[in-house]
Write a protein that holds these residues in place. Structure first.
Motif, PDB file in Angstrom:
ATOM      1  N   HIS A  22       0.824  -1.210   0.000  1.00 13.34           N
ATOM      2  CA  HIS A  22       0.000   0.000   0.000  1.00 13.34           C
ATOM      3  C   HIS A  22       0.856   1.257   0.000  1.00 13.34           C
ATOM      4  N   PRO A  23       1.563   1.512  -1.098  1.00 11.56           N
ATOM      5  CA  PRO A  23       2.356   2.751  -1.109  1.00 11.56           C
ATOM      6  C   PRO A  23       1.406   3.945  -1.078  1.00 11.56           C
ATOM      7  N   ARG A  24       1.673   4.932  -0.221  1.00 11.41           N
ATOM      8  CA  ARG A  24       0.746   6.047  -0.083  1.00 11.41           C
ATOM      9  C   ARG A  24       1.302   7.356  -0.631  1.00 11.41           C
ATOM     10  N   ALA A  41      -0.668  17.513  -7.269  1.00 11.48           N
ATOM     11  CA  ALA A  41      -0.302  18.650  -6.426  1.00 11.48           C
ATOM     12  C   ALA A  41      -1.349  19.759  -6.519  1.00 11.48           C
ATOM     13  N   THR A  42      -1.620  20.389  -5.385  1.00 10.65           N
ATOM     14  CA  THR A  42      -2.510  21.544  -5.338  1.00 10.65           C
ATOM     15  C   THR A  42      -1.795  22.665  -4.585  1.00 10.65           C
ATOM     16  N   ASP A  43      -2.481  23.779  -4.389  1.00  7.85           N
ATOM     17  CA  ASP A  43      -1.887  24.901  -3.664  1.00  7.85           C
ATOM     18  C   ASP A  43      -1.475  24.504  -2.249  1.00  7.85           C
ATOM     19  N   GLU A  44      -2.219  23.552  -1.701  1.00  8.11           N
ATOM     20  CA  GLU A  44      -1.914  23.129  -0.328  1.00  8.11           C
ATOM     21  C   GLU A  44      -0.521  22.516  -0.207  1.00  8.11           C
ATOM     22  N   CYS A  45      -0.026  21.946  -1.306  1.00  7.97           N
ATOM     23  CA  CYS A  45       1.248  21.231  -1.252  1.00  7.97           C
ATOM     24  C   CYS A  45       2.437  22.164  -1.069  1.00  7.97           C
ATOM     25  N   VAL A  46       2.246  23.448  -1.322  1.00  8.83           N
ATOM     26  CA  VAL A  46       3.381  24.352  -1.138  1.00  8.83           C
ATOM     27  C   VAL A  46       3.333  25.044   0.229  1.00  8.83           C
ATOM     28  N   ARG A  47       2.356  24.684   1.027  1.00  8.00           N
ATOM     29  CA  ARG A  47       2.378  25.262   2.377  1.00  8.00           C
ATOM     30  C   ARG A  47       3.532  24.641   3.154  1.00  8.00           C
ATOM     31  N   ALA A  78       3.593  12.063   8.966  1.00  6.87           N
ATOM     32  CA  ALA A  78       2.609  11.675   9.970  1.00  6.87           C
ATOM     33  C   ALA A  78       1.828  10.455   9.525  1.00  6.87           C
ATOM     34  N   ALA A  79       1.326   9.722  10.500  1.00  3.09           N
ATOM     35  CA  ALA A  79       0.486   8.563  10.197  1.00  3.09           C
ATOM     36  C   ALA A  79      -0.824   9.041   9.592  1.00  3.09           C
ATOM     37  N   LEU A  80      -1.383   8.234   8.685  1.00  4.15           N
ATOM     38  CA  LEU A  80      -2.640   8.595   8.054  1.00  4.15           C
ATOM     39  C   LEU A  80      -3.765   7.818   8.738  1.00  4.15           C
ATOM     40  N   PRO A  81      -4.978   8.366   8.724  1.00  7.36           N
ATOM     41  CA  PRO A  81      -6.085   7.689   9.402  1.00  7.36           C
ATOM     42  C   PRO A  81      -6.343   6.277   8.876  1.00  7.36           C
ATOM     43  N   ASP A  82      -6.150   6.068   7.538  1.00  5.57           N
ATOM     44  CA  ASP A  82      -6.471   4.753   6.990  1.00  5.57           C
ATOM     45  C   ASP A  82      -5.251   3.874   6.745  1.00  5.57           C
ATOM     46  N   SER A  83      -4.117   4.207   7.395  1.00  7.87           N
ATOM     47  CA  SER A  83      -2.940   3.346   7.319  1.00  7.87           C
ATOM     48  C   SER A  83      -2.476   3.027   8.728  1.00  7.87           C
ATOM     49  N   PRO A  84      -1.739   1.909   8.905  1.00  9.59           N
ATOM     50  CA  PRO A  84      -1.237   1.588  10.243  1.00  9.59           C
ATOM     51  C   PRO A  84      -0.369   2.715  10.804  1.00  9.59           C
ATOM     52  N   ALA A  85      -0.249   2.739  12.136  1.00  3.28           N
ATOM     53  CA  ALA A  85       0.514   3.798  12.794  1.00  3.28           C
ATOM     54  C   ALA A  85       1.997   3.753  12.440  1.00  3.28           C
ATOM     55  N   VAL A 143       3.546   9.059   6.468  1.00  2.00           N
ATOM     56  CA  VAL A 143       3.679   9.563   5.100  1.00  2.00           C
ATOM     57  C   VAL A 143       3.724  11.086   5.155  1.00  2.00           C
ATOM     58  N   ARG A 144       4.533  11.683   4.277  1.00  2.00           N
ATOM     59  CA  ARG A 144       4.609  13.138   4.212  1.00  2.00           C
ATOM     60  C   ARG A 144       3.926  13.584   2.917  1.00  2.00           C
ATOM     61  N   CYS A 145       2.599  13.621   2.929  1.00  2.00           N
ATOM     62  CA  CYS A 145       1.888  13.936   1.703  1.00  2.00           C
ATOM     63  C   CYS A 145       0.511  14.491   2.030  1.00  2.00           C
ATOM     64  N   VAL A 146       0.106  15.533   1.310  1.00  2.00           N
ATOM     65  CA  VAL A 146      -1.205  16.145   1.529  1.00  2.00           C
ATOM     66  C   VAL A 146      -2.294  15.344   0.813  1.00  2.00           C
ATOM     67  N   HIS A 147      -1.933  14.816  -0.355  1.00  2.00           N
ATOM     68  CA  HIS A 147      -2.906  14.045  -1.131  1.00  2.00           C
ATOM     69  C   HIS A 147      -2.404  12.628  -1.355  1.00  2.00           C
ATOM     70  N   PRO A 148      -2.409  11.817  -0.308  1.00  2.00           N
ATOM     71  CA  PRO A 148      -1.852  10.460  -0.465  1.00  2.00           C
ATOM     72  C   PRO A 148      -2.689   9.605  -1.402  1.00  2.00           C
ATOM     73  N   ALA A 149      -2.029   8.591  -1.973  1.00  2.00           N
ATOM     74  CA  ALA A 149      -2.727   7.663  -2.858  1.00  2.00           C
ATOM     75  C   ALA A 149      -3.733   6.858  -2.054  1.00  2.00           C
ATOM     76  N   GLU A 150      -4.791   6.411  -2.714  1.00  2.00           N
ATOM     77  CA  GLU A 150      -5.797   5.571  -2.061  1.00  2.00           C
ATOM     78  C   GLU A 150      -5.155   4.273  -1.607  1.00  2.00           C
ATOM     79  N   VAL A 151      -5.703   3.687  -0.571  1.00  2.00           N
ATOM     80  CA  VAL A 151      -5.237   2.363  -0.162  1.00  2.00           C
ATOM     81  C   VAL A 151      -5.737   1.368  -1.193  1.00  2.00           C
ATOM     82  N   SER A 152      -4.795   0.610  -1.789  1.00  2.00           N
ATOM     83  CA  SER A 152      -5.220  -0.342  -2.810  1.00  2.00           C
ATOM     84  C   SER A 152      -5.774  -1.583  -2.136  1.00  2.00           C
ATOM     85  N   HIS A 153      -6.758  -2.164  -2.747  1.00  2.00           N
ATOM     86  CA  HIS A 153      -7.325  -3.390  -2.183  1.00  2.00           C
ATOM     87  C   HIS A 153      -6.964  -4.569  -3.066  1.00  2.00           C
ATOM     88  N   GLY A 154      -6.729  -5.698  -2.448  1.00  2.00           N
ATOM     89  CA  GLY A 154      -6.450  -6.908  -3.195  1.00  2.00           C
ATOM     90  C   GLY A 154      -5.003  -7.077  -3.493  1.00  2.00           C
TER      91      GLY A 154
END
Lengths: 332, 350
Positions: free
Chosen positions: A248-250, A298-304, A310-317, A321-332
């Protein structure tokens, strides 16, 4: 699997190179730990700061024009505050390093055996003949056939794979507790690479050595490392245990990188999805995500500023990941 | 058999380099057999991949096809014309039909020439026309490889590795060649940039119907781009088949070991597959082993034939187009011959 207490803790390490009219931050707030018997991978492209991090903790960077901040604790000692003499005592018996290019790391005018024995003579109470006998054993253990004869040979007489093994033998001479490998197989052919990786894997299992494996090859990491740190432009952008990271690369960089390399086991004819731009297209380190200029999400938020690891809500602690728009968790 | 669809036909090609010795008297004491009897055919518009480890002769073979190296024996036929015997004007005219993309664009582009000068140099040699026309053609070519026109005024050091490789590709393509030989076109580039260059090569092939020979040590890259793949070991092709067939079921022990050694960026695959290790290093091409050249390192070596009988590159029955140079290919296929157990690394326990 619970992790053992770490042998090495790198905490918020930064390295800045100052020249007359330029300041480059090669490493920016890198933290990771290595426990005995664990292999920690550091992946990144050239210029991502993966090698400078370990050169800094080994005290191998020049003093002038280089500023190292942060903390590195090895077995309770703060490595960055040690004197040069105390650090020299650690290098070899405690922490050893294997470099990428064996031909430039070996002394061309000294026979291999003498170079291996030298390490033993410098760090252990032994005499010359005992050290030479020990070198034969070391070379044999590292898979060099006919070590008695090879002992007397010079680096240019050995093949690339042999040289790399001689270098590993030197690093192992004093049974270090921490082995740092900086692209140990990059200069080698794949069949020789497989031999060398197998040797390193055995070492960790048999002697419980802690290892840092620095490489640009995601394949090497997938087969070898327990924990993986992905670096981009001086920062860790994603860290996770290997199955989690590859499953699950994020971060958009890790995700993009895995989609862009042709795989031997994937169906043929699938188009590759390249990452646009080059690793040089980064924005100044003080601002935000260095990958943003190449990122299609990338959006404007990425240059803040201050996008944290930080850990993401839908990934293990244990998968920050250091990303504002992480990739979706892949299933399967 | 004459198949008119083959753009390039190579038969029995050999490139032997003399080893000279002696201070006063210059004697030839032996030969490095870099390429030692290679046959191959490349159909028009297709891609042929050559893989092998360093020192196997794949680059020398590529250079010999373009006559950058003089073959010592054999023939190279491009579109019915024997390249190996041409000289002077006919050779010069043929050269524009075959071009090369080199591994390291920083080394292959003259650092003191601007991109414009580099780009129009081949045109000046082969089709002299007014300078303005040449520059326009160069700009058009750059655009095709995804570079801005403004690049013409710059010098190679001002670009990144990927951009330089694009310039190298544009320069090779500017003469509208039919055959392009790419020697390790992506291995000097950053991982995240490699896919851009691979896709560019594929795009250009579709657009111009180019025929490629791609030389690389990275089997995954070669598999992705090639229709047919030849595996080289010590100057000879040991196995050759269509890309899918070869990767699905390699039959030569060297190919099997080579593929099992390639790390795959997926921990589950890495943990579940078994690896076959090769002993030792590549023998010297000046003094290759007798019999099968691979027998000194072969995990499948058998007590008979391997050491003293040279295997032919032959088609395996029931597998059209799959040529293997191993005495025991059929037995390996049906599992009767197994690798030595000591060299097999079992899959890691899940």
């Amino acid at each position: 699997m619970t992790r053992r207490p770490p042998l090495l803790e790198i905490d918020d390490l930064s390295v800045t190179f100052r020249r007359r009219n330029s300041v480059t931050r090669a490493v920016d707030g890198v933290s990771y730990t290595v426990a005995p018997g664990e292999i920690v991978g550091v992946v990144g492209e050239s210029g991502s700061g993966k090698s400078v991090t370990v050169l800094a903790l080994m005290g191998l960077l020049p003093r002038r024009g280089v500023e190292v901040t942060g903390r590195v604790r090895y077995n309770g000692k703060d490595l960055l505050s040690l004197s040069e003499g105390a650090m020299a005592k650690l290098r070899g018996p405690e922490i050893a390093m294997v470099f990428q290019d064996p031909i430039s790391s070996l002394n061309p005018v000294v026979p291999i055996g003498v170079q291996v024995a030298e390490v033993l003579l410098a760090h252990t109470r032994t005499n010359k003949s005992a050290a030479m006998a020990e070198s034969v054993e070391l070379l044999r253990r590292c898979g060099i056939p006919d070590p008695e004869r090879r002992l007397k040979e010079y680096p240019h007489q050995l093949s690339g794979g042999m040289r790399q093994r001689a270098l590993i033998a030197m690093a192992l001479a004093c049974k270090p507790k921490l082995l740092i490998c900086d692209e140990p197989t990059t200069a080698l052919d794949v069949t020789i690479q497989a031999q060398v990786l197998e040797l390193l894997k055995e070492l960790v299992t048999d002697a419980g050595t802690a290892m840092i494996m620095i490489t640009h090859d995601l394949g090497v990491v997938a087969g070898l490392c327990d924990q993986v740190n992905v670096m981009y432009s001086g920062r860790i952008v994603e860290a996770a245990p290997r199955t989690e990271l590859f499953g699950h690369p994020r971060h958009r960089y890790t995700h993009g990188l895995l989609a862009s390399i042709p795989r031997l086991d994937a169906p043929r004819g699938e188009p590759l999805h390249p990452i646009p731009g080059t690793p040089r297209d980064t924005i100044a380190w003080s601002k935000a995500c260095a990958f943003a200029p190449r990122c299609v999400h990338a959006t404007d938020e990425c240059v803040r500023p201050d996008i944290g690891l930080a850990a993401l809500p839908d990934s293990p602690a244990d998968h920050p990941v250091r990303c504002v728009h992480p990739a979706e968790v892949s299933h399967g | 058999m004459v198949d008119t669809d083959d753009l390039l036909v190579v038969e029995g090609l050999e490139v032997h380099f003399p080893i000279r010795s002696g201070v006063v008297v210059d004697r030839t004491v032996g030969h490095v057999k870099a390429v030692d009897g290679v046959d191959l055919r490349v159909p028009r518009g297709r891609t042929y991949g050559l893989v092998g480890e360093s020192g196997c002769g794949k680059s020398t073979l590529g250079r010999a096809l373009l006559r950058l190296e003089q073959p010592t024996a054999g023939t190279v036929t491009l579109d019915g014309v024997d390249v190996t015997r041409l000289k002077g004007e006919p050779l010069r005219r043929l050269r524009r039909r075959m071009q090369m993309v080199f591994q390291d664009p920083l080394a292959s582009l003259d650092p003191r020439q601007s991109v414009q000068s580099l780009m129009i140099e081949p045109l000046r040699v082969h089709e002299p026309r007014p300078a303005a026309e040449l520059v326009a053609r160069a700009a058009e070519m750059l655009e095709l490889v995804g570079m801005p026109r403004s690049a013409l005024a710059k010098y190679p050091h001002e670009f990144s590795g990927g951009q330089r490789q694009r310039i190298g590709i544009a320069r090779a393509m500017i003469l509208n060649p039919e055959l392009v030989i790419a020697d390790e076109p992506v291995s000097a580039l950053d991982v995240s940039v490699q896919a851009q260059v691979i896709n560019l090569l594929e795009k250009l092939q579709q657009e111009f119907g180019l025929t490629y020979i791609v030389i690389a040590h990275d089997l995954a890259v070669v598999r992705h781009i090639s229709d047919r793949v030849g595996v080289m070991y010590l100057g000879r092709i040991v196995e050759e088949a269509d890309s899918d067939r070869l990767y699905a079921q390699p039959l030569h022990p060297y190919t099997i070991a080579l593929m099992s050694a390639i790390p795959i960026p997926d921990p589950e695959v890495e943990d579940s597959r078994e690896r076959i290790l090769l002993r030792g290093d590549l023998p010297s091409p000046a003094n290759p082993p007798s019999g099968c050249r691979f027998h000194t390192r072969c995990p499948y070596r058998q007590p008979t034939r391997c050491d003293d009988e040279v295997p032919r590159l032959r088609v395996i029955p029931g597998r059209p187009g799959h040529r293997v140079s191993c005495h025991y290919a059929e037995q390996i296929l049906d599992g009767a011959v197994q690798p030595a157990a000591s060299l097999v690394i079992e899959a890691a326990a899940g």
